[in-house]
Scaffold this active site. Structure first.
Site, PDB file in Angstrom:
ATOM      1  N   HIS A   7      -9.020  18.827 -19.522  1.00 11.12           N
ATOM      2  CA  HIS A   7      -8.708  19.355 -20.845  1.00 11.12           C
ATOM      3  C   HIS A   7      -7.583  20.387 -20.761  1.00 11.12           C
ATOM      4  O   HIS A   7      -7.769  21.476 -20.229  1.00 11.12           O
ATOM      5  CB  HIS A   7      -9.975  20.009 -21.415  1.00 11.12           C
ATOM      6  CG  HIS A   7      -9.874  20.449 -22.820  1.00 11.12           C
ATOM      7  ND1 HIS A   7     -10.297  21.693 -23.247  1.00 11.12           N
ATOM      8  CD2 HIS A   7      -9.413  19.812 -23.922  1.00 11.12           C
ATOM      9  CE1 HIS A   7     -10.112  21.799 -24.537  1.00 11.12           C
ATOM     10  NE2 HIS A   7      -9.580  20.673 -24.976  1.00 11.12           N
ATOM     11  N   ARG A   8      -6.402  20.014 -21.264  1.00 10.85           N
ATOM     12  CA  ARG A   8      -5.222  20.881 -21.166  1.00 10.85           C
ATOM     13  C   ARG A   8      -4.908  21.199 -19.702  1.00 10.85           C
ATOM     14  O   ARG A   8      -4.467  22.294 -19.366  1.00 10.85           O
ATOM     15  CB  ARG A   8      -5.409  22.170 -21.975  1.00 10.85           C
ATOM     16  CG  ARG A   8      -5.852  21.925 -23.413  1.00 10.85           C
ATOM     17  CD  ARG A   8      -6.175  23.209 -24.161  1.00 10.85           C
ATOM     18  NE  ARG A   8      -7.017  22.900 -25.320  1.00 10.85           N
ATOM     19  CZ  ARG A   8      -7.668  23.802 -26.054  1.00 10.85           C
ATOM     20  NH1 ARG A   8      -7.544  25.091 -25.766  1.00 10.85           N
ATOM     21  NH2 ARG A   8      -8.418  23.435 -27.062  1.00 10.85           N
ATOM     22  N   GLU A  34      -5.386  15.585 -20.494  1.00  6.09           N
ATOM     23  CA  GLU A  34      -5.161  15.734 -21.927  1.00  6.09           C
ATOM     24  C   GLU A  34      -4.280  16.943 -22.175  1.00  6.09           C
ATOM     25  O   GLU A  34      -4.421  17.966 -21.504  1.00  6.09           O
ATOM     26  CB  GLU A  34      -6.517  15.889 -22.638  1.00  6.09           C
ATOM     27  CG  GLU A  34      -6.445  15.992 -24.148  1.00  6.09           C
ATOM     28  CD  GLU A  34      -6.374  17.435 -24.661  1.00  6.09           C
ATOM     29  OE1 GLU A  34      -6.217  17.590 -25.887  1.00  6.09           O
ATOM     30  OE2 GLU A  34      -6.459  18.396 -23.852  1.00  6.09           O
ATOM     31  N   ASP A  36      -1.545  18.910 -25.524  1.00  6.13           N
ATOM     32  CA  ASP A  36      -1.248  18.993 -26.952  1.00  6.13           C
ATOM     33  C   ASP A  36       0.244  19.221 -27.158  1.00  6.13           C
ATOM     34  O   ASP A  36       0.862  19.972 -26.394  1.00  6.13           O
ATOM     35  CB  ASP A  36      -2.000  20.169 -27.579  1.00  6.13           C
ATOM     36  CG  ASP A  36      -3.462  20.202 -27.170  1.00  6.13           C
ATOM     37  OD1 ASP A  36      -4.279  19.560 -27.855  1.00  6.13           O
ATOM     38  OD2 ASP A  36      -3.792  20.875 -26.170  1.00  6.13           O
ATOM     39  N   HIS A  49      -1.441  24.447 -27.218  1.00  6.90           N
ATOM     40  CA  HIS A  49      -2.523  23.999 -28.094  1.00  6.90           C
ATOM     41  C   HIS A  49      -2.394  24.529 -29.516  1.00  6.90           C
ATOM     42  O   HIS A  49      -2.440  23.780 -30.488  1.00  6.90           O
ATOM     43  CB  HIS A  49      -3.889  24.406 -27.537  1.00  6.90           C
ATOM     44  CG  HIS A  49      -5.020  23.995 -28.431  1.00  6.90           C
ATOM     45  ND1 HIS A  49      -5.547  24.829 -29.399  1.00  6.90           N
ATOM     46  CD2 HIS A  49      -5.698  22.828 -28.533  1.00  6.90           C
ATOM     47  CE1 HIS A  49      -6.502  24.201 -30.052  1.00  6.90           C
ATOM     48  NE2 HIS A  49      -6.616  22.976 -29.548  1.00  6.90           N
ATOM     49  N   GLU A 111      -2.218  14.644 -27.327  1.00  9.41           N
ATOM     50  CA  GLU A 111      -2.708  14.930 -28.676  1.00  9.41           C
ATOM     51  C   GLU A 111      -1.539  15.369 -29.551  1.00  9.41           C
ATOM     52  O   GLU A 111      -0.862  16.360 -29.260  1.00  9.41           O
ATOM     53  CB  GLU A 111      -3.787  16.003 -28.675  1.00  9.41           C
ATOM     54  CG  GLU A 111      -4.279  16.289 -30.094  1.00  9.41           C
ATOM     55  CD  GLU A 111      -5.391  17.309 -30.194  1.00  9.41           C
ATOM     56  OE1 GLU A 111      -5.634  17.802 -31.317  1.00  9.41           O
ATOM     57  OE2 GLU A 111      -6.016  17.631 -29.167  1.00  9.41           O
ATOM     58  N   LYS A 113      -0.403  17.225 -32.531  1.00 11.90           N
ATOM     59  CA  LYS A 113      -1.016  18.308 -33.307  1.00 11.90           C
ATOM     60  C   LYS A 113      -0.397  18.419 -34.698  1.00 11.90           C
ATOM     61  O   LYS A 113       0.331  19.357 -35.011  1.00 11.90           O
ATOM     62  CB  LYS A 113      -0.880  19.625 -32.550  1.00 11.90           C
ATOM     63  CG  LYS A 113      -1.617  19.670 -31.232  1.00 11.90           C
ATOM     64  CD  LYS A 113      -3.126  19.771 -31.413  1.00 11.90           C
ATOM     65  CE  LYS A 113      -3.506  21.144 -31.928  1.00 11.90           C
ATOM     66  NZ  LYS A 113      -4.970  21.328 -31.960  1.00 11.90           N
ATOM     67  N   ASP A 230     -12.873  21.375 -19.152  1.00 16.90           N
ATOM     68  CA  ASP A 230     -12.020  22.435 -18.616  1.00 16.90           C
ATOM     69  C   ASP A 230     -12.167  22.552 -17.105  1.00 16.90           C
ATOM     70  O   ASP A 230     -11.327  23.180 -16.444  1.00 16.90           O
ATOM     71  CB  ASP A 230     -12.396  23.794 -19.229  1.00 16.90           C
ATOM     72  CG  ASP A 230     -12.176  23.861 -20.728  1.00 16.90           C
ATOM     73  OD1 ASP A 230     -11.336  23.093 -21.249  1.00 16.90           O
ATOM     74  OD2 ASP A 230     -12.833  24.690 -21.392  1.00 16.90           O
TER      75      ASP A 230
END
Length: 244
Positions: A7-8, A34, A36, A49, A111, A113, A230
């Site tokens: 995640h990120r 992943e 953003d 993000h 993603e 945004k 995370d």
């Protein structure tokens, strides 16, 4: 077994959505990463993000109101740990070239945004960047904004598209009935509250954000495609123990 998406990047151990976080995720051997994306004032694809820079940098204000040069002056690591004082906000181009250099062969989940600001042309810009080279990794897109996914379906018809949701049954039905959408990304606690009704869902399910060990073990015992965490290294370690 269920795949693990960082995640990120490895955001539990490194500042989120930065090159060190992505490099660490690759080192760990994750199935997916992943991130953003937003557009800067000068229409550069920025990996961060929030719509504002305040939480993850030493700056203030909206990403969309700053040029790339202004964003590059910000410190994007010290908020997390002083060891990352030199870390900058990356562009998507910098991230994909890092993954190329590291020969990353998993999935890059981007993603878009656009749920708060509908950045005009962001989808085409992202697709054009990814068309520039034959990357060693697979790429896919997700968004809370169905209109962004519809635009992506027209620009890149073969793309994997996932609809993000937190607690929306309507979005589950929308994803199920939209041929171009390959899967959904529901919030993990909502998923477990509705796991029985989701057993017949015919498309992929990738849950977010799974950080606790007991929840990771629960996810590995489900029919979901992946979960986003995370702490990918912890998830990988648990996955190994469950294979034995």
């Amino acid at each position: 077994m269920v795949q693990i998406f960082a995640h990120r990047g490895s955001s539990g151990t490194h500042p989120e959505n930065t090159l060190p976080a992505f490099a660490e995720a690759v080192r760990q051997g994750v199935d997916g990463i992943e991130l953003d994306v937003h557009l800067s004032k000068d229409e550069q694809i920025i990996v961060i993000h929030d719509e504002e820079v305040d939480r993850t940098t030493n700056g203030h204000g909206l990403v969309r109101e700053k040029t790339l040069a202004q964003l590059k002056k910000l410190n994007a690591g010290s908020w997390f740990n002083s060891d990352f004082h030199a870390t900058k906000v990356p562009t998507l181009k910098e991230v994909v070239h890092l993954l190329l250099e590291m020969n990353y062969r998993g999935t890059l989940m981007i993603e878009i945004k656009t749920d708060k600001y509908d950045y005009v042309g962001i989808e085409e810009k992202v697709v054009n960047l990814l068309k520039e080279s034959d990357w060693p990794f697979h790429h896919a897109y997700c968004s809370f904004n169905i209109q962004s996914l519809e635009r992506l379906a027209k620009i890149e018809p073969t793309a994997q598209l996932d609809l993000l949701l937190s607690t929306s049954h309507k979005k589950v039905l929308l994803a199920e009935n939209t041929p171009s959408i390959e899967g959904i990304h529901p919030r993990v606690d909502w998923y477990f509250e509705h796991v029985t009704s989701l057993e017949s869902f015919p498309k992929a399910i990738r849950c977010w954000t799974v950080n606790e060990e007991d929840q990771m073990r629960q996810c590995f015992n489900q029919q979901m495609t992946a979960f986003i965490t995370d702490f990918p290294e912890k998830a990988l370690r648990i996955k190994q123990t469950m294979k034995k």
